[in-house]
Structures are given as C-alpha cells and as structure tokens.
Write a protein that holds these residues in place. Structure first.
Motif, short mmCIF file in Angstrom:
data_model
loop_
_atom_site.label_atom_id
_atom_site.label_comp_id
_atom_site.label_asym_id
_atom_site.label_seq_id
_atom_site.Cartn_x
_atom_site.Cartn_y
_atom_site.Cartn_z
N ALA A 1 0.82 -1.21 0.00
CA ALA A 1 0.00 0.00 0.00
C ALA A 1 0.86 1.26 0.00
O ALA A 1 0.46 2.29 -0.54
N SER A 2 2.03 1.15 0.59
CA SER A 2 2.88 2.34 0.68
C SER A 2 3.98 2.36 -0.36
O SER A 2 4.90 3.15 -0.25
N SER A 3 3.91 1.48 -1.35
CA SER A 3 5.02 1.40 -2.29
C SER A 3 4.79 2.30 -3.50
O SER A 3 4.56 1.83 -4.59
N ALA A 4 4.85 3.60 -3.28
CA ALA A 4 4.85 4.53 -4.40
C ALA A 4 6.23 4.42 -5.04
O ALA A 4 7.23 4.43 -4.35
N PHE A 5 6.26 4.26 -6.33
CA PHE A 5 7.53 3.98 -6.97
C PHE A 5 8.02 5.14 -7.81
O PHE A 5 7.26 5.95 -8.31
N ASP A 6 9.33 5.18 -7.95
CA ASP A 6 10.00 6.18 -8.76
C ASP A 6 10.08 5.66 -10.19
O ASP A 6 10.69 4.61 -10.44
N PRO A 7 9.45 6.35 -11.16
CA PRO A 7 9.45 5.88 -12.55
C PRO A 7 10.85 5.64 -13.11
O PRO A 7 11.06 4.73 -13.90
N ALA A 8 11.82 6.41 -12.66
CA ALA A 8 13.19 6.25 -13.17
C ALA A 8 13.77 4.89 -12.77
O ALA A 8 14.60 4.33 -13.46
#
Length: 176
Positions: A57-64
């Motif tokens: 739920a908290s794994s917002a990811f960095d597109p890079a």
C-alpha cells in the motif's frame, strides 16, 4: 494423596511443583497447547500478510527506477496451461520503460509459442486505479502490485480471444 509424577492431587485440587514448567491450563486442557501452536502459526501468517499489505500500500515507486532491464523470476496463474512452456502467456520479461511519468509503460519480452523464441514489444496505457491495459494474445489488464529495490510484482487479468479470463502473477528482478 496420590503422586502423579510431578503433580500431586488432593481434594480435586492440583498443585504444581516448582520445577514443573507446564501451566495449570495445559494440565486441565491438554489440547489447549496444540491450539495455541496453531493460533501462533495463524497469527504469524496474519502478521506476515499484514506487513506485506502495508508495504504494498505504501510502495509509491520512482518511474526512473522502473526503466531498465528485467528478468522474469516466477510466474503463476489460475490456469496453468496459459503459462506452460510453449504457451502464449509464458512471457520472459526483458525491458520496461516509463513514458510520461509512467502514464504509459513500454514493455519488451520474449515468448516461445511454437518452440521458437520471438521478441515482442508494446506499449501499455495506464487507466483508472493505476491499471495498465495492453493487447497481446487478447486483452491484458495489469497493475504493479509491489515494487521495491530490484523486485517488481505484476498482477494481470488476461482475457483471450474466446473470452476466457485468466488471473496471473509475475515476479521479476532487475538485471544488472
């Protein structure tokens, strides 16, 4: 007074000697200890699932960090035939690239539908609820369920040309 090993019984009362490690509850209810072990296993499983859910739920990811070379580690499906050795959905992920802040995701993978390796490239478009849509061997709706360090987990719903729905999970690792 009868002596039963380390337990002395007098007038239906039980006394436990000081060196006795079992509790009074386990003497009265011998199956309670087994239930506690089962409950402990259930609790550990619950806490593991809860921890995994919180991480997801908290794994917002960095597109890079998504862009790069990837390799499929594990694949699972509710219809195993769809991911068998020479099936269309037995994909071997090779490259991911975020486009427009991951509103689109370029995907390159290999398949061996007839025993011959084929390279496939396409672009998936992000829709509502962060679900990507792509066409390959039917309609595919997938979501990045987990992304951390060099591991990514996709959950995919595949609808083939006959309308048959297959649920799949793909675990991939970043290739360095």
């Amino acid at each position: 007074m009868k002596n039963n090993g380390s337990i002395a019984a007098t007038n239906d009362q039980y006394y436990i000697k000081r060196h006795q490690t079992r509790s009074l509850q386990s003497l009265i209810y011998p199956d309670l200890l087994k239930d506690r072990k089962t409950d402990l296993i259930k609790m550990k499983t619950f806490l593991l699932a809860l921890g995994f859910a919180l991480i997801c739920a908290s794994s917002a990811f960095d597109p890079a960090k998504i862009t790069g070379e990837w390799r499929t580690i594990l694949k699972g499906a509710d219809d195993v035939e769809k991911i068998s050795e020479y099936a269309d959905m037995r994909i071997r992920l090779r490259h991911l690239e975020c486009i427009d802040d991951c509103e689109k995701l370029a995907i390159t993978f290999y398949v061996k539908p007839n025993g011959e390796c084929q390279k496939v490239s396409g672009v998936a478009t992000k829709g509502p609820h962060n679900v990507y849509e792509a066409e390959y061997a039917g309609q595919n709706f997938f979501r990045i369920e987990y992304f951390f360090n060099d591991i990514i987990i996709f959950y995919t719903i595949h609808v083939d040309g006959n309308g048959k729905v297959t649920h799949m999970t793909n675990v991939s690792g970043k290739y360095k």
